[in-house]
Design an enzyme around this catalytic site. Structure first.
Site, PDB file in Angstrom:
ATOM      1  N   GLY A 159       5.091  -2.602   4.000  1.00 39.41           N
ATOM      2  CA  GLY A 159       4.415  -2.917   5.256  1.00 39.41           C
ATOM      3  C   GLY A 159       4.660  -4.344   5.723  1.00 39.41           C
ATOM      4  O   GLY A 159       5.635  -4.989   5.311  1.00 39.41           O
ATOM      5  N   ILE A 174       1.402   3.765   7.444  1.00 42.27           N
ATOM      6  CA  ILE A 174       0.801   5.084   7.663  1.00 42.27           C
ATOM      7  C   ILE A 174       0.221   5.159   9.073  1.00 42.27           C
ATOM      8  O   ILE A 174       0.008   6.220   9.626  1.00 42.27           O
ATOM      9  CB  ILE A 174      -0.283   5.332   6.580  1.00 42.27           C
ATOM     10  CG1 ILE A 174      -0.496   6.820   6.359  1.00 42.27           C
ATOM     11  CG2 ILE A 174      -1.577   4.628   6.905  1.00 42.27           C
ATOM     12  CD1 ILE A 174      -1.240   7.137   5.088  1.00 42.27           C
ATOM     13  N   ASP A 175      -0.012   3.990   9.676  1.00 46.95           N
ATOM     14  CA  ASP A 175      -0.733   3.923  10.949  1.00 46.95           C
ATOM     15  C   ASP A 175       0.114   4.210  12.190  1.00 46.95           C
ATOM     16  O   ASP A 175      -0.418   4.327  13.280  1.00 46.95           O
ATOM     17  CB  ASP A 175      -1.363   2.534  11.113  1.00 46.95           C
ATOM     18  CG  ASP A 175      -2.524   2.328  10.168  1.00 46.95           C
ATOM     19  OD1 ASP A 175      -3.105   3.332   9.738  1.00 46.95           O
ATOM     20  OD2 ASP A 175      -2.832   1.170   9.862  1.00 46.95           O
ATOM     21  N   GLY A 234      -0.631  -8.606  -4.194  1.00 49.14           N
ATOM     22  CA  GLY A 234      -0.718  -9.959  -4.750  1.00 49.14           C
ATOM     23  C   GLY A 234       0.600 -10.675  -4.555  1.00 49.14           C
ATOM     24  O   GLY A 234       1.581 -10.065  -4.107  1.00 49.14           O
ATOM     25  N   GLY A 252       0.810  -1.220   0.000  1.00 45.83           N
ATOM     26  CA  GLY A 252       0.000   0.000   0.000  1.00 45.83           C
ATOM     27  C   GLY A 252       0.844   1.270   0.000  1.00 45.83           C
ATOM     28  O   GLY A 252       1.996   1.266   0.402  1.00 45.83           O
ATOM     29  N   GLY A 289      -6.987   3.311   9.480  1.00 43.82           N
ATOM     30  CA  GLY A 289      -6.677   2.662  10.754  1.00 43.82           C
ATOM     31  C   GLY A 289      -7.344   1.316  10.834  1.00 43.82           C
ATOM     32  O   GLY A 289      -8.406   1.148  11.420  1.00 43.82           O
ATOM     33  N   ARG A 290      -6.714   0.335  10.199  1.00 46.18           N
ATOM     34  CA  ARG A 290      -7.283  -1.012  10.125  1.00 46.18           C
ATOM     35  C   ARG A 290      -7.296  -1.678  11.498  1.00 46.18           C
ATOM     36  O   ARG A 290      -8.303  -2.208  11.928  1.00 46.18           O
ATOM     37  CB  ARG A 290      -6.420  -1.814   9.153  1.00 46.18           C
ATOM     38  CG  ARG A 290      -6.830  -3.202   8.882  1.00 46.18           C
ATOM     39  CD  ARG A 290      -5.849  -3.807   7.904  1.00 46.18           C
ATOM     40  NE  ARG A 290      -6.213  -3.525   6.537  1.00 46.18           N
ATOM     41  CZ  ARG A 290      -7.030  -4.283   5.821  1.00 46.18           C
ATOM     42  NH1 ARG A 290      -7.554  -5.367   6.347  1.00 46.18           N
ATOM     43  NH2 ARG A 290      -7.314  -3.982   4.580  1.00 46.18           N
ATOM     44  N   GLY A 342       3.162  -7.234   5.110  1.00 48.11           N
ATOM     45  CA  GLY A 342       3.206  -8.259   4.056  1.00 48.11           C
ATOM     46  C   GLY A 342       4.544  -8.226   3.340  1.00 48.11           C
ATOM     47  O   GLY A 342       5.184  -9.263   3.115  1.00 48.11           O
ATOM     48  N   THR A 343       4.982  -7.023   3.014  1.00 46.55           N
ATOM     49  CA  THR A 343       6.268  -6.847   2.320  1.00 46.55           C
ATOM     50  C   THR A 343       7.417  -7.402   3.148  1.00 46.55           C
ATOM     51  O   THR A 343       8.320  -8.069   2.626  1.00 46.55           O
ATOM     52  CB  THR A 343       6.507  -5.339   2.073  1.00 46.55           C
ATOM     53  OG1 THR A 343       5.404  -4.821   1.332  1.00 46.55           O
ATOM     54  CG2 THR A 343       7.800  -5.094   1.330  1.00 46.55           C
TER      55      THR A 343
END
Ligand SMILES: Nc1ncnc2c1ncn2[C@@H]1O[C@H](COP(=O)(O)OP(=O)(O)O)[C@@H](O)[C@H]1O
Ligand SMILES: O=P(O)(O)OC[C@H]1O[C@](O)(COP(=O)(O)O)[C@@H](O)[C@@H]1O
Length: 361
Positions: free
Chosen positions: A192, A222-223, A168, A104, A267-268, A194-195
């Site tokens: 992030g 970003i969070d 993906g 992201g 903000g997940r 996942g990366t």
């Protein structure tokens, strides 16, 4: 599969010390390539640094996981401190670096790319820095571009990432083939969670092949929900931008009788953007974040508070982080995932605005 002779790197490298001191260490080239030659850090000849008394990080410096401790507690978990070391493992002329941005977007990605390029070039005398286009897949499916201070001079003024990004899956083995074929020996990976999981697997494959290739993960969120580091890049910009939305909602809510301005923010899993923007703006009556469950009806519920505020003030502003209240609305809807396998959230903003409209009819 990793060679049985090598310690498993997917598990943290733990070093125990006296007094309950535990170092959760990062893997290093010297774990699998013995007797690697070292070179003096070129920074020691840089006038901007050499005037400062202490500018290298000591090899044994670490950062504690917990800031607040009881005097009788064991020393606890520590992480290796980042920063320039007195000795380095590459001669500048031999370095062939590459940079990739994955996952992201986040404000500041281009600034980080620029700083890596300029830092390598001006501080370490590294001239070969390759930009990988389009995230992990770009290693084998896209073009590359050589980066130097001139190319990256103005990129920090632009949003997004000049390198492009993607979501993906990817093929770890093909990435390491590409690294090997191109003669890359330093890989800078910005992204992030996942990366960074992907980066660990890339390093594992590099290590399995016994290559002298360093992999550096630069955390992006970003969070601002990474403990230990002071602040994640892009967070301040997000808070700043969030306040504009809050200001607009406040102006609108004041202009109509019994009007509620509702602002949904990023903000997940964490409410730092929502909380910081709320605290800075002073116009927010209620801030809902994932860390703090809430309910709508009954005593102490959101509806009761809305009715109170409207009675007192005839307007209010509610801020809600994207991940707040997910448990209230996810029961009836089947959950889906994005291309990278992250759970897609339900639209809490739409749900709460509809619920409030029904309350106020
Ligand atoms: N669990 C995982 N293991 C290995 N690689 C992953 C994993 N999750 C994601 N990746 C890789 O990292 C990339 C970015 O991940 P994503 O979750 O989309 O973003 P972010 O890094 O921002 O969390 C994906 O394109 C994928 O190639
Ligand atoms: O819609 P997307 O792209 O999945 O992003 C939304 C979510 O990702 C986040 O921005 C977190 O992503 P990062 O930590 O990778 O920056 C959350 O705040 C937000 O809820």
């Amino acid at each position: 599969m990793a060679s049985p002779a090598l310690p498993e790197i997917s598990k943290p490298k733990i070093v125990d010390g006296p007094g309950g001191y535990v170092l959760e260490d990062v893997p290093h080239l010297t774990d699998y390539i013995p007797d690697l030659p070292t070179y003096p850090n070129p920074l020691q000849d840089n006038p901007a640094y050499s005037v400062v008394k202490q500018y290298f990080v000591h090899v044994d410096d670490s950062v504690p996981q917990k800031v607040v401790v009881h005097k009788d507690d064991p020393k606890g978990i520590h992480f290796r401190r980042a920063g320039a070391r007195q000795k380095v493992y590459f001669h500048s002329d031999d370095v062939h670096a590459c940079i990739v941005t994955c996952g992201g977007l986040c404000p500041g990605l281009n600034t980080v790319v620029r700083e890596i390029v300029c830092g390598l070039h001006h501080m370490y005398g590294v001239k070969k820095v390759l930009g990988i286009d389009g995230g992990y897949k770009g290693f084998y499916a896209k073009n590359t571009v050589y980066l130097n201070p001139k190319v990256v001079n103005d990129i920090h003024k632009r949003g997004g990432t000049i390198l492009g990004t993607s979501r993906g899956g990817h093929d770890t083995s093909k990435i390491v083939d590409s690294i090997q074929d191109r003669g890359i020996n330093q890989v800078y990976i910005i992204g992030g969670d996942g990366t960074q999981r992907g980066a660990a697997l890339i390093f594992e494959e590099i290590r399995r092949r016994g290559l002298k290739v360093s992999v550096a993960g630069i955390p992006k969120t970003i969070d601002n929900d990474i403990p230990v580091i002071d602040k994640s890049f892009g967070f301040d910009t997000a808070v700043e931008e969030a306040q504009r939305a809050i200001n607009a909602a406040h102006v609108e809510s004041e202009s109509f009788e019994n009007c509620i301005g509702l602002v949904k923010l990023m903000g997940r899993y964490s409410g730092f953007i929502a909380m910081y923007a709320t605290l800075a703006s002073r116009d927010v009556d209620c801030c809902l974040i994932p860390e703090s469950p809430f309910y709508l009806e009954g005593p102490g519920g959101l509806f009761e508070y809305i009715e109170k505020r409207l009675k007192e003030d005839e307007h209010m502003v509610i801020v809600i982080a994207e991940g707040a209240g997910q448990e209230l609305l996810s029961q009836s809807i089947q959950s889906t995932t994005d291309a990278s396998g992250n759970k897609l959230l339900q639209d809490v903003g739409l749900w709460i605005s509809q619920s409030i409209k029904i309350l106020l009819i």
